[in-house]
Structures are given as C-alpha cells and as structure tokens.
Design a protein around this motif. Structure first.
Motif, PDB file in Angstrom:
ATOM      1  N   GLU A 190       0.849  -1.190   0.000  1.00 48.58           N
ATOM      2  CA  GLU A 190       0.000   0.000   0.000  1.00 48.58           C
ATOM      3  C   GLU A 190       0.887   1.242   0.000  1.00 48.58           C
ATOM      4  O   GLU A 190       2.032   1.189   0.400  1.00 48.58           O
ATOM      5  N   TYR A 193       0.022   7.026   2.003  1.00 42.84           N
ATOM      6  CA  TYR A 193      -1.170   7.863   2.172  1.00 42.84           C
ATOM      7  C   TYR A 193      -2.398   6.982   2.408  1.00 42.84           C
ATOM      8  O   TYR A 193      -3.330   7.355   3.140  1.00 42.84           O
ATOM      9  N   ARG A 194      -2.404   5.794   1.829  1.00 43.03           N
ATOM     10  CA  ARG A 194      -3.523   4.871   2.063  1.00 43.03           C
ATOM     11  C   ARG A 194      -3.456   4.277   3.471  1.00 43.03           C
ATOM     12  O   ARG A 194      -4.488   4.031   4.104  1.00 43.03           O
ATOM     13  N   ASP A 196      -2.202   5.846   6.032  1.00 43.85           N
ATOM     14  CA  ASP A 196      -2.639   6.953   6.876  1.00 43.85           C
ATOM     15  C   ASP A 196      -4.165   7.056   6.870  1.00 43.85           C
ATOM     16  O   ASP A 196      -4.797   7.213   7.929  1.00 43.85           O
ATOM     17  N   ARG A 197      -4.758   6.939   5.690  1.00 43.85           N
ATOM     18  CA  ARG A 197      -6.218   7.038   5.556  1.00 43.85           C
ATOM     19  C   ARG A 197      -6.910   5.880   6.272  1.00 43.85           C
ATOM     20  O   ARG A 197      -7.921   6.073   6.957  1.00 43.85           O
ATOM     21  N   PHE A 200      -6.798   6.554   9.932  1.00 41.29           N
ATOM     22  CA  PHE A 200      -7.859   7.525  10.256  1.00 41.29           C
ATOM     23  C   PHE A 200      -9.176   6.784  10.448  1.00 41.29           C
ATOM     24  O   PHE A 200      -9.899   6.993  11.421  1.00 41.29           O
ATOM     25  N   HIS A 201      -9.480   5.911   9.497  1.00 38.75           N
ATOM     26  CA  HIS A 201     -10.757   5.205   9.526  1.00 38.75           C
ATOM     27  C   HIS A 201     -10.852   4.244  10.713  1.00 38.75           C
ATOM     28  O   HIS A 201     -11.824   4.258  11.467  1.00 38.75           O
ATOM     29  N   PHE A 229       6.131  10.844   1.385  1.00 43.24           N
ATOM     30  CA  PHE A 229       5.096  11.070   2.400  1.00 43.24           C
ATOM     31  C   PHE A 229       5.626  11.731   3.672  1.00 43.24           C
ATOM     32  O   PHE A 229       4.871  12.304   4.440  1.00 43.24           O
ATOM     33  N   ASP A 239       0.844   8.223  15.675  1.00 42.18           N
ATOM     34  CA  ASP A 239       0.126   9.505  15.583  1.00 42.18           C
ATOM     35  C   ASP A 239      -1.387   9.294  15.690  1.00 42.18           C
ATOM     36  O   ASP A 239      -2.070   9.966  16.479  1.00 42.18           O
ATOM     37  N   TRP A 240      -1.921   8.352  14.936  1.00 43.54           N
ATOM     38  CA  TRP A 240      -3.376   8.126  14.987  1.00 43.54           C
ATOM     39  C   TRP A 240      -3.798   7.537  16.318  1.00 43.54           C
ATOM     40  O   TRP A 240      -4.920   7.794  16.794  1.00 43.54           O
TER      41      TRP A 240
ATOM     42  N   GLY B  43       5.641  17.518   1.956  1.00 43.22           N
ATOM     43  CA  GLY B  43       5.471  16.120   1.565  1.00 43.22           C
ATOM     44  C   GLY B  43       4.275  15.985   0.658  1.00 43.22           C
ATOM     45  O   GLY B  43       4.147  16.681  -0.351  1.00 43.22           O
ATOM     46  N   HIS B  44       3.362  15.117   1.050  1.00 42.03           N
ATOM     47  CA  HIS B  44       2.176  14.820   0.263  1.00 42.03           C
ATOM     48  C   HIS B  44       1.198  15.997   0.207  1.00 42.03           C
ATOM     49  O   HIS B  44       0.370  16.083  -0.711  1.00 42.03           O
ATOM     50  N   TYR B  75      -5.112  13.634  -1.198  1.00 39.01           N
ATOM     51  CA  TYR B  75      -5.335  13.020   0.109  1.00 39.01           C
ATOM     52  C   TYR B  75      -4.971  13.996   1.208  1.00 39.01           C
ATOM     53  O   TYR B  75      -3.958  14.688   1.110  1.00 39.01           O
ATOM     54  N   ASN B  78      -9.146  14.600   5.477  1.00 39.55           N
ATOM     55  CA  ASN B  78      -9.636  13.855   6.642  1.00 39.55           C
ATOM     56  C   ASN B  78      -8.843  14.174   7.906  1.00 39.55           C
ATOM     57  O   ASN B  78      -9.362  14.081   9.008  1.00 39.55           O
ATOM     58  N   ARG B  79      -7.584  14.547   7.735  1.00 40.20           N
ATOM     59  CA  ARG B  79      -6.714  14.817   8.878  1.00 40.20           C
ATOM     60  C   ARG B  79      -7.120  16.079   9.631  1.00 40.20           C
ATOM     61  O   ARG B  79      -6.708  16.283  10.774  1.00 40.20           O
ATOM     62  N   ASN B 168     -14.013   5.072   3.930  1.00 36.89           N
ATOM     63  CA  ASN B 168     -13.153   5.505   5.031  1.00 36.89           C
ATOM     64  C   ASN B 168     -13.843   6.474   5.993  1.00 36.89           C
ATOM     65  O   ASN B 168     -13.310   6.771   7.059  1.00 36.89           O
ATOM     66  N   THR B 172     -16.800   6.803  11.537  1.00 40.35           N
ATOM     67  CA  THR B 172     -16.040   7.881  12.167  1.00 40.35           C
ATOM     68  C   THR B 172     -16.998   8.968  12.674  1.00 40.35           C
ATOM     69  O   THR B 172     -18.202   8.942  12.368  1.00 40.35           O
ATOM     70  N   ARG B 194     -10.627  -3.973  -5.528  1.00 38.91           N
ATOM     71  CA  ARG B 194     -10.765  -2.992  -4.445  1.00 38.91           C
ATOM     72  C   ARG B 194     -12.136  -2.330  -4.474  1.00 38.91           C
ATOM     73  O   ARG B 194     -12.702  -1.991  -3.429  1.00 38.91           O
TER      74      ARG B 194
END
Lengths: 270, 270
Positions: A190, A193-194, A196-197, A200-201, A229, A239-240, B43-44, B75, B78-79, B168, B172, B194
C-alpha cells in the motif's frame, strides 16, 4: 491430525501445494488434505463464490477434519464469509481455523460465531524466501498448539488483522469485537497515504477505541509515494493512536513474510 | 460574490490557478481569492495539518467570503476535517462549500455541522481535457445556483461521494447520515477487486442500507486486474445492492472528469 486446505480467496499455486504436501508428509504428525477447489480458477478467484463456499462448508462440516488451513490471501473471502459462518454444524465447532491477510474476513466471521481461529502463515507462504519456516510454524501450531509458534508479546486476549481488511470489516455484520483486546495490525503493498487514511478510519471507530492497545506488525512493499510522504508506518500509527486515545503498544512480530508469528484470537466472549 | 479557494488536501498547480483566475476574471460576476496556502508543500500535502486547517478556518470565518471552493483532491482533508467543523463561527454558516474526491471528508463533516455543501468540480479540474467546462459549471453553481450545473437525476435529497472516501468515512465521527437520501458514488484509479471490497464494506453498513437508492457515477482509470476480474463496475455495484437490499438507481452523471455534475447535499436534517 487431519488438516484440510481450502482457498476461500484466490487459487493456490501447484508448486506451493506440492512443497507443503512434502513438508507435511515428512513430519508424519499430520495428514494434509488439499481440497481440489484450491486449484479452481474463475477470474480473480479460486472458483465461483458458490464453489468456494461449498468447499468451505464441506470441510467445516466434516467430522474427520481437525483444522481448516486457508490456502492463501489475495481477495474474495469477504464475499462468502457471512454465509460460511451461518447455521454451523457441530463438526465446525471442533476445529481450528488458521490464516491471515484476506482470510481475516473469515477469522472475524468465524470468531464472532464462536469458533477457534488464529492469525498465522498459510500454505502459499512456502513460496516466500524462508517460507518453509513459516509453514513449519503454522503446522507446529495447528498440530501441537506449540508456544514457539506464537507472537511473543501476547499477554492477554488479542486479535490480528491486515489493516486494510480490518478497515473493510468495520461496520459490517462480521466486524470483530475488539473491546479489551490487543489489536495487532500489519500491511503490505500500500502507499503511505492509504495507510494513513486507513488508520484515520480504523482509529475513528468507537469499537476500535475500546482496544486494550494497538501494536504494529511489519508493513512491507510500501508503494512509492509521489511526492515523498515524510512519515513512515511507525509515525503514522502512533500519531493516529495518540489522536484517538488508543494506547500504542509498539511492534508486533507479524506481517506478509516468512517471520509471521501466530496470534490466536482466544475466546469469542471475554 | 467572493469565492475563496483553499487546499485542504494536496497543493494546487500554478497553471491551474492561473487558468481558473482568468476564467473568473472573464466572467465578471465573481472575485476569486486564491489563498496562498494552496501553493504550500509539505510532503504529500499543501502544507502541514496546522497550515491547512488555519487557512480553512480563516476563510470559513471571513464574513466577506461567500463560498469556499476546495482547490483539489488527492489526500489529506480527513486529517483536519473534524477540527475544521468544530465551534463554527456565524460567518461559516453563511457560505457554500464545494468540492469532491478527497474533499468528501470535508463535505461530510461540514454537512453534518449544518453547512451548505455540494459535490462538484474543483479548480484543478481545469487541467483535464475539457476542464474549462467543469470550472464554468462549478462557478455557475456557486454564483447563481444554476440548475444547468446540476446532476439531472436528482429528485430528492442526495449525497455524492468518492466510493473509497465514503468507505473511510463510515463509523467515524464525521460519517454522513445517508438515511432516506439518494447516494451517488464515483471512483477513480482503483482495481476492480478494491471496488468490490469497498462495495462489500459500504453496503454492509446499517446506515448505508437506509439510503433511498444508490446510483453509480463514472469509474475511471481502473487499474488492470491480474487475472481479469470478469465483472465491471456496473455489475459489481448492482450485485452488492442486491445482496444488501439497497435499491440500485442506475447511472449518475458524476466522476473524476470534466463532465462531473454538481450534487447539492440539501438540508442536514430531513
């Protein structure tokens, strides 16, 4: 001890089947019954949903089978997991179920249904570098419940999942009850960024926030991010955890590799 | 009418900013205020979480700004979405918020907080083939709430999301309340397996099962599946709708392309 191998996701490679059969034969403490369904092919899957489900239900209901070992991951067990866990015959309750990656959908559904499940290596892993050790570890656990096969950091009830699989389980009828347990996660192939996402989820879910702590297994074959990233999996996950009030419990010895240790899910109800 | 452009996810390309500014100037019915944060890079992301959140909150709280137009997806929104929707100043409640793709996290959070949001083209879309039409459509909607900008199949309350973003969001604190609404989805740059997995997840959610119906926008730049997946997005989506008891409402005119129509979310409470 009779161990049935079925493929609820993608097909098992012939070479893997032969090498695992040879390992099993050399041990002499188990009989490996590789279901012919493992070699079916229908597009992405090891046969149609109906064919995969039929092989699964057939072996689950077979009183002569002591354990079901999922052949490999890939994708597709979610398509049959709820049906596979429904109206279980008594014979299905007297077995161990072992696998990981996409098979996590089945681990979740079966554990929820009260079955004995564990997260650990699968037959197709024999094709990895050092993969024979992974297969030996899985068989040591299936046949002897060997302590040496276990993830060493387990000191209470735990569950282990591929992060993306867990993300796709949450909110469904087969979502795991993680309350009070250690949650071990791992990931493969992966982008950051995925990851990280997905974190989050996953950490945004009220149920996941009830875990005892979250531990991070290996994250392998990360797909290059463009641009870079800047943070890696350790930073992302801690972090999450911090943002969501989840205790981060450090590293776990699981992943898409030959070192992948076994994580039994323990009792369904704590 | 003053329209502020901020970038809560990835940075806006200079060329896109210049072309959109020229389109705005030529119209003469709006003032486009492109926030300098759009060109930050960390970064991203288009700057740190703090920088992106600050630009967002600054423009949300600015009484002279009539609409916030999210610069592009990628992306990262969401953060900062939950923090951006917290303790809203009155000025934030007198604006329209427009975007799609990753900005769906903000659409969900802001709509839940009672703000007026719509799913539609963003400034960076000007770089697509025919992208000037997408920008003109977005501005027609922002400035005039023009009916010609709207998705034509809307006949009741609706929401639109990128499928992966919606997946995602579920569970939440900023998950959308889809009950009684049409749900329009679109996707870009994913494998069919996916998409299938995300549909399993999304249609497995009890809240999603309360939608009035689900409609499928365009699914573009599908990443090749090896082996071939055998079913396409239409079959995948209608299959999961059938499995989950969700009414499938056919195609929707949204997607990651210049034809992407506007879908206002309507009132927060039905």
């Amino acid at each position: 001890m009779k161990i049935a191998i079925v493929a609820p996701s993608c097909g098992l490679k012939r070479e893997a089947a032969e090498r695992v059969a040879a390992i099993g034969a050399a041990r002499g403490d188990c009989e490996l019954a590789i279901h012919p369904q493992c070699f079916l092919s229908e597009g992405h899957f090891a046969g149609s949903d109906a064919a995969r489900l039929a092989a699964l239900r057939e072996t689950m209901g077979d009183p002569s089978v002591d354990a079901l070992w999922f052949a490999r991951g890939g994708y597709g067990s979610n398509r049959i997991a709820e049906a596979a866990a429904r109206d279980l015959p008594v014979a299905a309750r007297r077995k161990l179920y072992l696998g990981y990656s996409d098979a996590g959908f089945l681990l979740a559904a079966f554990h929820k249904a009260g079955l004995e499940v564990a997260h650990g290596p699968m037959p197709q892993d024999v094709l990895r570098a050092g993969g024979e050790a992974a297969v030996a570890r899985a068989l040591d656990y299936i046949v002897q419940r060997s302590d040496s096969a276990l993830e060493t950091g387990l000191d209470g009830p735990a569950m282990a999942f591929n992060l993306t699989v867990l993300s796709n389980l949450l909110g469904t009828a087969i979502a795991p009850d993680l309350s009070g347990r250690d949650l071990l996660i791992e990931e493969v192939s992966e982008h950051y960024y995925r990851i990280d996402r997905a974190m989050f989820h996953v950490t945004g879910d009220e149920g996941v926030r009830e875990v005892r702590r979250l531990r991070l297994g290996r994250v392998s074959d990360v797909i290059e991010n463009e641009p870079e990233f800047l943070t890696d999996e350790g930073e992302i996950v801690s972090d999450w955890c911090e943002r969501s009030g989840i205790a981060f419990g450090g590293q776990a010895d699981i992943g898409h590799d030959a070192g992948n240790k076994v994580v039994p899910f323990g009792p369904s109800r704590l």
